[in-house]
Design a protein around this motif. Structure first.
Motif, PDB file in Angstrom:
ATOM      1  N   GLU D  85      82.443  11.338-125.291  1.00 30.59           N
ATOM      2  CA  GLU D  85      83.525  10.935-126.211  1.00 30.59           C
ATOM      3  C   GLU D  85      82.978  11.074-127.645  1.00 30.59           C
ATOM      4  O   GLU D  85      81.879  10.578-127.946  1.00 30.59           O
ATOM      5  CB  GLU D  85      83.873   9.445-125.953  1.00 30.59           C
ATOM      6  N   VAL D  93      89.791   8.673-131.691  1.00 32.00           N
ATOM      7  CA  VAL D  93      89.072   9.522-130.713  1.00 32.00           C
ATOM      8  C   VAL D  93      89.533  10.957-130.894  1.00 32.00           C
ATOM      9  O   VAL D  93      90.683  11.221-131.273  1.00 32.00           O
ATOM     10  CB  VAL D  93      89.390   9.017-129.282  1.00 32.00           C
ATOM     11  N   LYS D  95      90.286  14.365-129.157  1.00 31.52           N
ATOM     12  CA  LYS D  95      90.496  14.884-127.796  1.00 31.52           C
ATOM     13  C   LYS D  95      90.568  16.392-127.812  1.00 31.52           C
ATOM     14  O   LYS D  95      90.543  17.037-126.774  1.00 31.52           O
ATOM     15  CB  LYS D  95      91.814  14.307-127.219  1.00 31.52           C
TER      16      LYS D  95
END
Lengths: 155, 373, 351, 162
Positions: D85, D93, D95
């Motif tokens: 991550e 975050v 992605k």
């Protein structure tokens, strides 16, 4: 005078040739027969209650099924504004010029001709004003395809 | 000065590349010696099909394109567009945004009139006023750059608010500039406006009679130069101009008939003084608040059409927007003041001399970006 | 020229040269000397013009080339123009096109023969000095018309025709204004005119009587028009005629036009200084102090003051229109100069 | 006759008047800024060249969508489940892996509409104005550092407008 009174004055003066009026819209307008535009223009200008001596805007609009010419009129003395619209078929849009009533219409009509192909009968020199003289097609129409070359120069 | 001409005619092409046509304009002059029998303007060299662009991008992205129309007065161009869309969508903005918009529009008017006065001096032959006007305009551009980051094309007015708030200390700098600037205008007057040679060159030249002006749809300083007292800020107040008191300077024909080049030029110079007064009052009315509070997330105006006018430095600028409820404007037509003034040029310049053609063109203060769109 | 001739005799075996060479050599040397003085003066004048115009417009002007305040800027420009491509447009009248700049320069250069820079430093003392200057001065207009016609460009043609009309109609008032000085001086020769003004400022013609003072102003205004300087720079009006008669010129020919314009300016200023401000005579009245500064320094000082005034005028006045120019010459300057000559003549006769 | 002399006098007086104004300006301080040696001090909000801090960019394509002149092209691909991550500096975050993030400064109209919708504010307009180049292609700035793992047809995110 309020837009409502102007609309009433127009329908009372020209009856059937005023097709539709919407005096309460943000921009009060009424649709008019294209053939009667010169008479209405002279009436609207000469009548002292209206005396619309300032043609602010003369523009073409291409709705999918028809082409419209919009006249936004303003009166310097009474300080009121009203819009006239003429609806014409897409294939051969033609209307009489109002250059004799407002001299500013000369260039505005040339631009409408250049952008939409609306032919103004009786215009002093109807030529293209913005695009080069030998430009094909009318750019502001919705179904206008961009030419790939102009005089074999890539566009 | 109606001089009739006889003898054969020589066509002289002035433009599209000529030092004093204020842009890419071609004047086809039919001259006999110095007398010009007919001046046919040809435009379209700077046509960038703004109206076709506007039909293919969404409402917020049209903003930067409107700056490019009249690049000398970009702030007023944006303001016209933004006010029209806000009126269509019925958005109300708070008092701070209104006052900042008035300040920016009037500062831009001063800058634009300084360009007009400077280049007009240059057209008539004296280069010094050009440099003096641009030196003062530089301070205004610095104020703009400090607020929104750009000097000429700002994209500062957004639909429903502004891009950024005023930096602290902006008002102090602004008032300092106004105190320094007002005596400079008298300086310029002594150098140029009251100069006998300048008066001789512009006083009885390019007479635009009031009837001709109204019939040709001329607006703004050119119309007021012909003695017709008409200004959109007074006649149909928008943005809060109704509670600011200022006068409308009108051409009175001190040196020769009303509506001459000198009158139009003098109306602009007096308008600069009025704009300074407006900015001072607008600064006084500033109230704290968030400038971006009423900016809508998604701009989807209701179906319908709207026409609205604002007073830009070159005349009355009108936006006619037809919206079909989608994200992109269905049709956006701009009524450009310079376009209508240019159509009257042929009538006014009949029988003038070559030097007068430049004087008349300079007094109309046209910008080709706005004529050709 | 006599002093140059004596100098040349010092060359060993000078007598061996053929008689013709002995006569021509001093003329050649003085001609080169005059050209050098003129070129230096023009270099300085162009630099001065850019500095004066800069500071009037709150700018700095040239600052980099050559160190302190860019003194070598004009030299750099001349070199640049030397290296620039010299375009001769296709359908021009070749011979006239090539000769025009030299004729314009010739008009100014030839007139310096009679201008007395100092007590003994002048080329010749023609007894019809000032008449010769006026005659040769009108040669430059021939060059301008040639340039206007030859470069086959409508704007240049306009520039040439305007120059013809302007210079011809302004020569008359300037010639009559000169007469107003010749009458009290009693002679046409420049050296005599300067000798008549010796002995301090009170003897200068300018302050002799009010008529001559007005004649000085009339001459100065008329000479501005003769040299195409604002407010009369109609032949090369940037805003109307793109660049007037020298639109098609580039490279060295354009530099020569530039040189000719400044040489003309220099000539007109020096004639005005000699006639009205007492050429190289001293400033302080003779009774207080004898002349300490050498003649040429004083002369160039006065010329520079006049050139500064011409530049000052250029950067603060707009341009007149062609018909106003004609009005000023025929309806204003001409009658006034006639009246002035009448006045001077009336005072010169001792009743 | 009177107006003849009045005009003459008026002409003389106003000419001398404007010469007086010009004379006074001979001695006022000049405002020139000698550029190469003395640089212009830019205010901190000035909008010149775009810069994108690629570490914070989550590849959402908002800026490409809002740009009036389509000068930003972005290509992203999903990050695999197994990859570690990674987070932007403000914690969101990331992605998507952006392997192409080009800004064509020749097409940019400097309107700064792209810097506002950016969720992590990684796209900013710096004050650099001296970036003239000889070749136009050098004005296309490539900010992406990662390499695409799975080669597939490039899905151009910015909707291709007219």
């Amino acid at each position: 005078m309020t837009p409502g009174e102007i609309a009433a004055l127009l329908t009372e003066g020209f009856g059937s040739r005023v097709l539709e009026s919407k005096p309460d819209a943000i921009n009060p307008w009424s649709a008019v027969e294209p053939s009667a535009i010169l008479e209405i223009a002279q009436f609207v200008r000469s009548d002292e209650r209206l005396s619309m001596d300032h043609l602010e805007l003369l523009g073409g609009v291409d709705y999918k099924d028809r082409i419209e010419v919009v006249y936004v009129l303003f009166s310097m003395t009474h300080r009121h504004r009203y819009t006239l619209k003429c609806r014409m078929p897409r294939e051969a849009p033609g209307i009489h010029t109002v250059e004799s009533v407002w001299a500013v219409a000369n260039w505005h009509e040339r631009e409408a001709y250049d952008m939409f192909g609306i032919v103004f009968e009786g215009h002093s020199d109807l030529r293209r004003i913005l695009c080069p003289d030998d430009w094909e097609g009318y750019p502001l129409r919705k179904d206008y395809k961009f030419p790939t070359t102009y005089r074999d120069m890539p566009v | 000065m109606k001089a009739e001409y006889s003898g054969e005619v020589m066509t002289l092409n002035m433009g599209p590349q000529h030092p004093s046509t204020h842009g890419v304009l071609r004047l086809e002059l039919k001259t006999d010696g110095e007398i010009v029998a007919d001046a046919v303007p040809h435009i379209g060299y700077l046509h960038r099909c703004f109206e076709k662009h506007a039909e293919n991008i969404d409402y917020a992205a049209v903003g930067p394109y409107t700056d490019r129309m009249d690049y000398c007065a970009a702030m007023n161009m944006e303001l016209g567009y933004v006010l029209t869309v806000e009126k269509l969508m019925g958005i109300q903005v708070n008092n701070r945004v209104r006052c900042i918009r008035i300040i920016m529009a009037e500062l831009n008017r001063i800058a634009s009139h300084l360009i007009a006065a400077g280049t007009y001096g240059n057209d008539i032959g004296s280069v010094t006023p050009y440099l003096w006007c641009f030196r003062d305009r530089e301070t205004i551009l610095d104020l703009f750059e400090e607020t929104c980051g750009a000097r000429l094309l700002y994209n500062y007015n957004w639909i429903g608010g502004l891009m950024a708030d005023l930096r602290p200390g902006f008002e102090k700098k602004l008032v300092e500039f106004l105190d320094y600037f007002e005596p400079q205008v008298d300086n310029l007057n002594r150098l140029l406006s009251d100069n006998y040679i300048f008066i001789q060159r512009t006083a009885k030249v390019g007479i635009l009679s009031p009837e001709l002006a109204v019939s040709y749809g001329v607006t703004g300083p050119n119309l007021r130069g012909s003695g017709v007292k008409f200004d959109v800020r007074k006649d149909e107040p928008y943005l809060g101009y109704q509670d600011i008191d200022f006068e409308i300077p009108v051409g009175k024909g001190e040196h020769g008939p009303v509506g001459s080049c000198w009158d139009r030029y003098m109306v602009r110079i007096r308008e600069v003084k009025e704009s300074c007064r407006i900015v001072r009052q607008a600064v006084a009315q500033l109230t704290p608040g968030d400038v971006q509070e009423s900016i809508p997330k998604r701009i989807k105006p209701p179906v319908g059409e709207i026409y609205m006018r604002t007073e830009c430095p070159r005349g009355e600028l009108g936006y006619y927007i037809v919206s079909d409820g989608g994200l992109k404007p269905y049709r956006l037509k701009v009524k450009s003041p310079c376009f209508t003034v240019m159509s009257a040029f042929r009538e006014v310049s009949r029988g003038a001399m070559i030097a007068d053609i430049i004087a008349i063109l300079g007094s109309f203060d046209i910008v080709l970006g706005e004529i050709d769109r | 020229m006599e002093s140059i001739a004596q100098l040349l005799r010092l060359i060993p075996k000078y007598e061996a040269f053929p008689q013709l060479v002995q006569a021509l050599l001093p003329m050649l040397v003085s001609c080169v000397l005059i050209f050098a003085v003129l070129a230096l003066a023009v270099l300085f004048a162009v630099w001065l013009e850019r500095k004066v115009s800069a500071h009037i417009q709150d700018r700095l002007g040239p600052m980099y080339v050559g160190g302190w305040h860019g003194w070598a800027q004009t030299l750099a420009d001349a070199l640049k123009l030397l290296l620039k491509e010299d375009i001769v447009p296709a359908s021009t009248d070749r011979i006239l096109y090539k000769m025009a700049p030299y004729i314009v320069f010739l008009g100014a250069f030839a007139a310096f023969v009679v201008v007395p820079f100092g007590a003994s430093s002048f080329v010749t003392d023609l007894n019809i000095g000032i008449l010769y200057v006026v005659a040769v001065g009108s040669l430059s207009v021939v060059g301008i018309i040639m340039a206007g016609w030859a470069s086959n460009n409508k704007y240049s043609l306009y520039g040439g025709m305007r120059a013809a009309a302007q210079i011809i109609s302004y020569e008359i008032p300037s010639a009559i204004a000169i007469m107003a000085v010749v009458i009290p001086a009693g002679s046409l020769s420049m050296v005599e005119i300067v000798n008549a003004q010796k002995g301090g400022i009170q003897n200068w013609f300018v302050f002799r009587n009010p008529f001559i003072f007005l004649a000085f102003i009339v001459y100065f205004v008329a000479s501005l028009a003769e040299v195409n300087r604002t407010p009369f720079d109609i032949p090369e009006a940037e805003s109307e005629l793109v660049a007037g008669y020298h639109t098609e010129y580039s490279g060295m020919r354009f530099a020569f036009f530039f040189l000719a314009e400044y040489a003309n300016m220099f000539l007109v200023a020096s004639v005005a200084a000699t006639l009205f401000l007492g050429g190289w005579t001293q400033l302080l009245p003779a009774s207080i102090a004898p002349q300490i500064l050498p003649g040429p320094v004083l002369f160039f000082g006065k010329v520079l003051v006049l050139i500064f005034i011409q530049m000052w005028l250029r950067w603060s006045l707009p341009r007149v229109r062609v018909d106003q120019l004609m009005y000023l010459s025929w309806k204003v300057l001409l009658p006034i100069s006639l009246v002035l000559v009448l006045g001077v003549g009336w005072l010169a006769v001792d009743w | 006759m009177l107006t003849y002399f009045r005009n003459l006098g008026l002409g003389l007086v106003t000419v001398l008047n404007s010469m007086g104004v010009a004379w006074r300006h001979l001695f006022t301080r000049s405002v020139t800024l000698q550029y190469p040696t003395v640089k212009w001090q830019m205010p901190e909000g000035s909008r010149m060249r775009l810069f994108n801090k690629i570490e914070d960019c989550i590849g959402c394509g908002q800026c490409a969508r809002v740009c009036p002149t389509d000068c930003i092209t972005i290509q992203t691909e999903k990050r695999g489940k197994d990859e570690p991550e990674i987070f932007a500096s403000d914690g969101t975050v990331i992605k998507l892996r952006t392997y192409v993030f080009d800004i064509d400064m020749t097409r940019c109209c400097y309107c700064a509409l792209c810097t506002f919708p950016c969720p992590t504010l990684c796209l900013v307009m710096t004050g650099a104005y001296e970036y003239s180049v000889y070749d136009k292609d050098e004005h296309i700035y490539h900010f992406a550092k990662d390499k695409p793992l799975t080669i597939k047809a490039p899905k151009v995110l910015s909707t291709d407008k007219a």
